[in-house]
Design a protein around this motif. Structure first.
Motif, PDB file in Angstrom:
ATOM      1  N   CYS A  61     -19.868  69.692  33.769  1.00 45.56           N
ATOM      2  CA  CYS A  61     -18.634  68.915  32.979  1.00 45.56           C
ATOM      3  C   CYS A  61     -17.458  69.848  33.071  1.00 45.56           C
ATOM      4  CB  CYS A  61     -19.176  68.867  31.685  1.00 45.56           C
ATOM      5  SG  CYS A  61     -20.601  67.600  31.319  1.00 45.56           S
ATOM      6  N   ASP A  62     -16.400  69.239  32.817  1.00 43.97           N
ATOM      7  CA  ASP A  62     -15.223  70.066  32.751  1.00 43.97           C
ATOM      8  C   ASP A  62     -15.316  71.140  31.705  1.00 43.97           C
ATOM      9  OD1 ASP A  62     -13.949  68.377  34.471  1.00 43.97           O
ATOM     10  OD2 ASP A  62     -13.087  67.046  32.780  1.00 43.97           O
ATOM     11  N   PHE A 242     -26.156  67.118  28.406  1.00 36.92           N
ATOM     12  CA  PHE A 242     -26.420  66.335  29.616  1.00 36.92           C
ATOM     13  C   PHE A 242     -25.875  64.967  29.066  1.00 36.92           C
ATOM     14  CE2 PHE A 242     -30.204  69.130  29.872  1.00 36.92           C
ATOM     15  CZ  PHE A 242     -29.965  69.653  31.061  1.00 36.92           C
ATOM     16  N   HIS A 243     -25.141  64.462  30.164  1.00 37.30           N
ATOM     17  CA  HIS A 243     -24.703  63.063  30.213  1.00 37.30           C
ATOM     18  C   HIS A 243     -25.207  62.293  31.238  1.00 37.30           C
ATOM     19  CE1 HIS A 243     -21.154  60.047  29.611  1.00 37.30           C
ATOM     20  NE2 HIS A 243     -21.493  60.098  30.873  1.00 37.30           N
ATOM     21  N   PHE A 244     -25.806  61.242  31.175  1.00 34.06           N
ATOM     22  CA  PHE A 244     -26.264  60.228  32.459  1.00 34.06           C
ATOM     23  C   PHE A 244     -25.699  59.035  32.388  1.00 34.06           C
ATOM     24  CE2 PHE A 244     -29.473  62.981  30.664  1.00 34.06           C
ATOM     25  CZ  PHE A 244     -30.081  63.682  31.659  1.00 34.06           C
ATOM     26  N   ASP A 245     -24.883  58.724  33.680  1.00 33.39           N
ATOM     27  CA  ASP A 245     -24.645  57.362  33.690  1.00 33.39           C
ATOM     28  C   ASP A 245     -24.584  56.699  35.305  1.00 33.39           C
ATOM     29  OD1 ASP A 245     -22.243  58.462  35.128  1.00 33.39           O
ATOM     30  OD2 ASP A 245     -21.068  58.448  33.501  1.00 33.39           O
ATOM     31  N   ARG A 246     -24.024  55.972  35.478  1.00 31.40           N
ATOM     32  CA  ARG A 246     -24.048  55.235  37.018  1.00 31.40           C
ATOM     33  C   ARG A 246     -23.454  56.092  38.003  1.00 31.40           C
ATOM     34  NH1 ARG A 246     -28.550  53.042  36.167  1.00 31.40           N
ATOM     35  NH2 ARG A 246     -28.373  51.764  34.262  1.00 31.40           N
ATOM     36  N   SER A 247     -22.800  57.125  37.553  1.00 31.25           N
ATOM     37  CA  SER A 247     -22.065  58.083  38.457  1.00 31.25           C
ATOM     38  C   SER A 247     -22.950  59.230  38.846  1.00 31.25           C
ATOM     39  CB  SER A 247     -20.692  58.214  38.075  1.00 31.25           C
ATOM     40  OG  SER A 247     -20.809  59.260  36.837  1.00 31.25           O
ATOM     41  N   GLY A 248     -23.946  59.402  37.940  1.00 32.68           N
ATOM     42  CA  GLY A 248     -24.946  60.504  38.241  1.00 32.68           C
ATOM     43  C   GLY A 248     -25.147  61.479  36.816  1.00 32.68           C
ATOM     44  N   ILE A 249     -25.497  62.632  37.363  1.00 38.21           N
ATOM     45  CA  ILE A 249     -25.905  63.421  35.979  1.00 38.21           C
ATOM     46  C   ILE A 249     -24.748  64.454  35.769  1.00 38.21           C
ATOM     47  CG2 ILE A 249     -27.614  64.933  35.052  1.00 38.21           C
ATOM     48  CD1 ILE A 249     -29.631  63.616  36.963  1.00 38.21           C
ATOM     49  N   ILE A 398     -11.396  62.530  40.417  1.00 44.70           N
ATOM     50  CA  ILE A 398     -10.543  62.422  41.419  1.00 44.70           C
ATOM     51  C   ILE A 398     -10.261  61.306  42.040  1.00 44.70           C
ATOM     52  CG2 ILE A 398      -9.365  63.689  43.331  1.00 44.70           C
ATOM     53  CD1 ILE A 398      -9.873  65.414  40.617  1.00 44.70           C
ATOM     54  N   PRO A 399      -9.277  60.526  42.036  1.00 45.49           N
ATOM     55  CA  PRO A 399      -9.036  59.314  42.807  1.00 45.49           C
ATOM     56  C   PRO A 399      -9.299  59.297  44.125  1.00 45.49           C
ATOM     57  CG  PRO A 399      -7.178  59.477  41.209  1.00 45.49           C
ATOM     58  CD  PRO A 399      -8.039  60.900  41.180  1.00 45.49           C
ATOM     59  N   ARG A 400     -10.010  58.596  44.960  1.00 44.86           N
ATOM     60  CA  ARG A 400     -10.155  58.579  46.160  1.00 44.86           C
ATOM     61  C   ARG A 400      -9.041  58.933  47.232  1.00 44.86           C
ATOM     62  NH1 ARG A 400     -14.541  57.194  49.312  1.00 44.86           N
ATOM     63  NH2 ARG A 400     -15.796  56.485  47.721  1.00 44.86           N
ATOM     64  N   GLU A 401      -7.941  58.296  46.857  1.00 48.71           N
ATOM     65  CA  GLU A 401      -6.911  58.626  47.845  1.00 48.71           C
ATOM     66  C   GLU A 401      -6.331  60.259  47.781  1.00 48.71           C
ATOM     67  OE1 GLU A 401      -5.219  56.709  44.192  1.00 48.71           O
ATOM     68  OE2 GLU A 401      -6.910  56.277  45.412  1.00 48.71           O
ATOM     69  N   GLU A 402      -6.681  60.833  46.560  1.00 47.70           N
ATOM     70  CA  GLU A 402      -6.393  61.996  46.525  1.00 47.70           C
ATOM     71  C   GLU A 402      -7.215  63.222  47.061  1.00 47.70           C
ATOM     72  OE1 GLU A 402      -4.929  62.858  42.406  1.00 47.70           O
ATOM     73  OE2 GLU A 402      -3.897  61.193  42.275  1.00 47.70           O
ATOM     74  N   ARG A 403      -8.474  62.970  47.222  1.00 49.97           N
ATOM     75  CA  ARG A 403      -9.566  63.648  47.422  1.00 49.97           C
ATOM     76  C   ARG A 403      -9.421  64.435  49.010  1.00 49.97           C
ATOM     77  NH1 ARG A 403     -15.182  61.050  45.485  1.00 49.97           N
ATOM     78  NH2 ARG A 403     -14.775  60.555  43.609  1.00 49.97           N
ATOM     79  N   PRO A 404      -8.544  64.099  49.737  1.00 50.53           N
ATOM     80  CA  PRO A 404      -8.211  64.746  50.984  1.00 50.53           C
ATOM     81  C   PRO A 404      -7.562  66.220  50.585  1.00 50.53           C
ATOM     82  CG  PRO A 404      -7.954  62.527  51.516  1.00 50.53           C
ATOM     83  CD  PRO A 404      -8.289  62.864  49.948  1.00 50.53           C
ATOM     84  N   SER A 411     -17.223  69.198  44.295  1.00 49.57           N
ATOM     85  CA  SER A 411     -18.229  68.347  43.947  1.00 49.57           C
ATOM     86  C   SER A 411     -17.450  67.596  42.554  1.00 49.57           C
ATOM     87  CB  SER A 411     -19.602  69.082  43.362  1.00 49.57           C
ATOM     88  OG  SER A 411     -20.261  68.152  42.754  1.00 49.57           O
ATOM     89  N   CYS A 412     -17.303  66.244  42.756  1.00 45.29           N
ATOM     90  CA  CYS A 412     -16.538  65.541  41.975  1.00 45.29           C
ATOM     91  C   CYS A 412     -17.101  64.356  41.794  1.00 45.29           C
ATOM     92  CB  CYS A 412     -14.942  65.187  42.507  1.00 45.29           C
ATOM     93  SG  CYS A 412     -14.182  64.303  41.371  1.00 45.29           S
ATOM     94  N   PRO A 413     -17.423  63.613  40.682  1.00 40.22           N
ATOM     95  CA  PRO A 413     -18.133  62.308  40.782  1.00 40.22           C
ATOM     96  C   PRO A 413     -17.286  61.190  41.082  1.00 40.22           C
ATOM     97  CG  PRO A 413     -17.702  63.083  38.513  1.00 40.22           C
ATOM     98  CD  PRO A 413     -17.330  64.232  39.493  1.00 40.22           C
ATOM     99  N   VAL A 414     -17.884  60.190  41.521  1.00 41.43           N
ATOM    100  CA  VAL A 414     -17.104  58.931  41.864  1.00 41.43           C
ATOM    101  C   VAL A 414     -17.149  57.807  40.880  1.00 41.43           C
ATOM    102  CG1 VAL A 414     -16.995  57.009  43.609  1.00 41.43           C
ATOM    103  CG2 VAL A 414     -17.721  59.197  44.536  1.00 41.43           C
TER     104      VAL A 414
END
Length: 710
Positions: A61-62, A242-249, A398-404, A411-414
């Motif tokens: 987490c942040d 802990f926070h669990f959702d569809r992006s992971g843990i 992080i938006p997909r277009e900014e990840r490069p 390590s950043c969730p989608v």
């Protein structure tokens, strides 16, 4: 060697009575405790196996997440006022801390009972003083309570016993059918473990992660309208969150719960005991009415149509989902609900599922293009965005277009987006067939639907599996007796070139798709996923059902060798895929064709067996053609396979085989009816396939409009 003698009836038994040792209650209790601990450890290991695959995506987490966590639940001034007055908190000029939770003893999962009691008292005090729960939220000690698990495919009794839970009452919580004190994963808002931790900071312990993943998984299963789950481990000084959702843990640390983060700790308790179900991670658009025993008796689902902006509320016809894959994290989390549309007097189905932002075409867009097509599921309405994981506020996305622009090891969730689709409701999948003819008609119409999708909507389905073929509505006409569903993976034909990823149900992968999936290991050139791959999958669908099923809801025992070989090659690993490739090559691309009816269950008629042979010959021919193109990299020949005339011809060949088989099956049934009822359990006689006259009659009938022979 001593000998033994049985005394005669009239002989006095001179033997002394056995000496019975006094029972050592202490040792007996210790043995029982040791046995119970061993059984629990074995059960826990099995539970850990169920969540192991989901532990790969764990994000931190942040650092500042705690500052905004449930910030609106109470003002700083109100919390300060509470702490000054609370008898459990020492608030002086020189010291500020919770009393009674100073560290005693070594670090471990089993704290002193008084530590658990004190933590429960603190949480209850916070809830009572600062919460507005109306008696519908309360904390319970559960270290000696069994919270039973629910699993799809096992009758094993599994349970967990966290230190504490907050129990919830309301439209999304249900009192469990079994379990002491009416507590279960179906009616808790969160799970809390209390540990002895003399350190001021948590060491990242895998045991914490595994146990809380187990709790979260069960909450997702038993509360099917859950969007996220939050739990925590609390020690003497700090909290592992802990926070669990569809992006992971997502895992975070909240330090110094005595002074610097005491307000965050209080707000966390208030947030996890909130009466607002959205705060708890529940989807409030699905609600239930409960009886006096706390059990669900009816429910409703509300949705907004993005195309008309009209809000509609439907009745749930089943209290539980028809289908769910809610038991994992970082998954699509697909959940399907059965509905009744009172306005139009019809049955509907709602599908909630999550997709990765910006990576694929949403299913509702494919269903829009499929409107009006026979043999394909029909959409009534949709919500494009029914929620996003990035809204949780615990981790930076992080938006997909900014990840490069970020380091490769960042390590950043989608972000995952939930869409809700309302569709017409159909029957069960074809594995639940009630007759041979019903199955053949359904598969036939699904293939025709696949053709309509390809030729009219210019879309390739890419996941032709028996799970995605359902029976049409009762009394459905020809063309709608089998429906192709699940367009999640469908793509426009214009996007197919260059798309070589392996998607869909592994069991039904074509040879070409498996070669693509293992190309890094084999060095093979790649070919796009095209309509011939899906037609090959249709052969595997029929073959599997004919090998596996010996009639409706009856399976062939023992299983034929071909089925054993097929199932043994199903591991979704590179070695497993290579084994799968070897199996299908030996089956389809062998030097001499094999007889695909070897291993077919006795139930299946001559017509179905002939159909299977015909589909095998077509599949073999097309697979060979594609492999020659792959070997010689003949783009011109490949383009020829994709011309509309060739596509129509290939679909027509497959559909006509089904039509002939259906006509022949009708003829066989008429003959059987004329002879009289067969003896139950008698195996069908497999007749010679060279019955020319019968075949000619069937082909002639199959080329007439279908309504003539249905």
């Amino acid at each position: 060697m001593p000998s033994f003698r049985i005394p005669a009836d009239d002989e006095e038994d001179q033997r002394q009575p056995p000496v019975v040792a006094p029972i050592d209650n202490q040792h007996s209790e210790e043995a029982e405790k040791a046995a119970a601990a061993f059984a629990f450890a074995a059960m826990l290991e099995k539970q850990k196996e169920r969540v192991a695959e989901h532990l790969s995506l764990v994000y931190q987490c942040d650092p500042w997440f705690a500052e905004g966590l449930y910030e609106r639940m109470a003002t700083d001034e109100r919390i300060e006022e509470f702490l000054r007055a609370c008898p459990l908190y020492e608030y002086t000029q020189y010291n500020r801390e919770w009393t009674g939770i100073k560290p005693r003893g070594p670090h471990g999962w089993d704290p002193k009972p008084e530590m658990v009691d004190m933590m429960a008292t603190i949480i209850a005090c916070v809830m009572e003083a600062l919460g507005d729960h109306c008696g519908r939220r309360y904390v319970m000690k559960t270290q000696d309570v069994k919270l039973f698990h629910e699993e799809k495919y096992t009758a094993e009794v599994n349970y967990s016993s966290p230190s504490l839970v907050i129990v919830g009452e309301g439209p999304s919580f249900e009192r469990p059918q079994r379990g002491s004190r009416g507590i279960g994963f179906s009616n808790v808002t969160t799970c809390i473990d209390v540990i002895t931790n003399p350190r001021r900071h948590f060491i990242e312990d895998k045991e914490f992660l595994e146990r809380h993943a187990i709790y979260a998984r069960q909450i997702f299963i038993q509360q099917p309208n859950r969007r996220f789950v939050r739990t925590f481990v609390i020690g003497n000084y700090s909290i592992q969150f802990f926070h669990f959702d569809r992006s992971g843990i997502h895992r975070g640390h909240i330090g110094d719960l005595h002074k610097n983060n005491v307000k965050t700790f209080i707000r966390l308790i208030l947030g996890l005991s909130s009466l607002d179900e959205e705060d708890l991670g529940l989807d409030s658009s699905i609600q239930w009415q409960l009886n006096d025993d706390g059990r669900k008796i009816r429910g409703i689902l509300t949705t907004i149509d993005d195309e008309t902006n009209i809000t509609k509320t439907y009745q749930l016809t089943d209290l539980k989902p028809l289908f769910y894959s809610n038991c994992g994290f970082s998954t699509r989390g697909t959940t399907c609900w059965a509905l009744w549309d009172n306005e139009n007097q019809r049955q509907l189905l709602v599908k909630d599922s999550w997709r990765e932002e910006g990576t694929k075409i949403p299913e509702f867009k494919n269903l829009k293009k499929a409107r009006g097509l026979e043999g394909v599921a029909q959409m009534v309405s949709y919500e494009a965005n029914h929620g996003e994981t990035k809204d949780s506020g615990v981790t930076e996305y992080i938006p997909r277009e900014e990840r490069p622009n970020y380091p490769s090891n960042w390590s950043c969730p989608v972000n995952q987006i939930c869409s809700r689709i309302v569709m017409e409701r159909y029957g069960w999948d074809v594995n639940h067939f009630e007759s041979e003819k019903q199955l053949l008609c359904a598969v036939r119409d699904a293939i025709a639907g696949h053709r309509n999708l390809y030729l009219k909507a210019k879309t390739l389905h890419r996941d032709f599996a028996y799970q995605n073929i359902v029976f049409g509505k009762p009394g459905a006409p020809p063309g709608q007796q089998g429906i192709l569903i699940d367009l999640d993976l469908a793509r426009p034909i214009s996007h197919i070139k260059g798309v070589v990823d392996a998607v869909g149900h592994t069991l039904f992968y074509s040879i070409s798709i498996i070669i693509n999936a293992t190309s890094k290991q084999t060095g093979a050139s790649l070919l796009p996923h095209d309509y011939l791959d899906d037609l090959q999958s249709s052969f595997y669908v029929l073959a599997l059902l004919m090998y596996h099923c010996d009639g409706p809801v009856r399976y062939q025992e023992p299983r034929p060798q071909i089925l054993l070989d097929w199932f043994s090659a199903m591991e979704e690993t590179i070695p497993g895929m290579l084994k799968h490739l070897e199996f299908k090559k030996s089956f389809i691309l062998s030097e001499k064709p094999v007889d695909p009816t070897q291993g077919v269950a006795p139930y299946w008629s001559k017509a179905s067996r002939k159909l299977l042979r015909g589909l095998y010959a077509f599949t073999r021919e097309m697979a060979k053609a594609k492999e020659l193109i792959r070997r010689w990299r003949d783009d011109g020949q490949y383009e020829e396979l994709l011309t509309e005339s060739t596509v129509r011809r290939n679909y027509d060949r497959v559909l006509q085989m089904f039509d002939v088989a259906i006509v022949q099956l009708n003829q066989e049934q008429k003959k059987a009816a004329a002879v009289g009822p067969s003896v139950q359990g008698r195996k069908r006689k497999v007749e010679d396939d060279d019955d020319r006259a019968e075949n000619k009659e069937a082909v002639a009938a199959a080329t007439r409009p279908r309504h003539k022979y249905y």
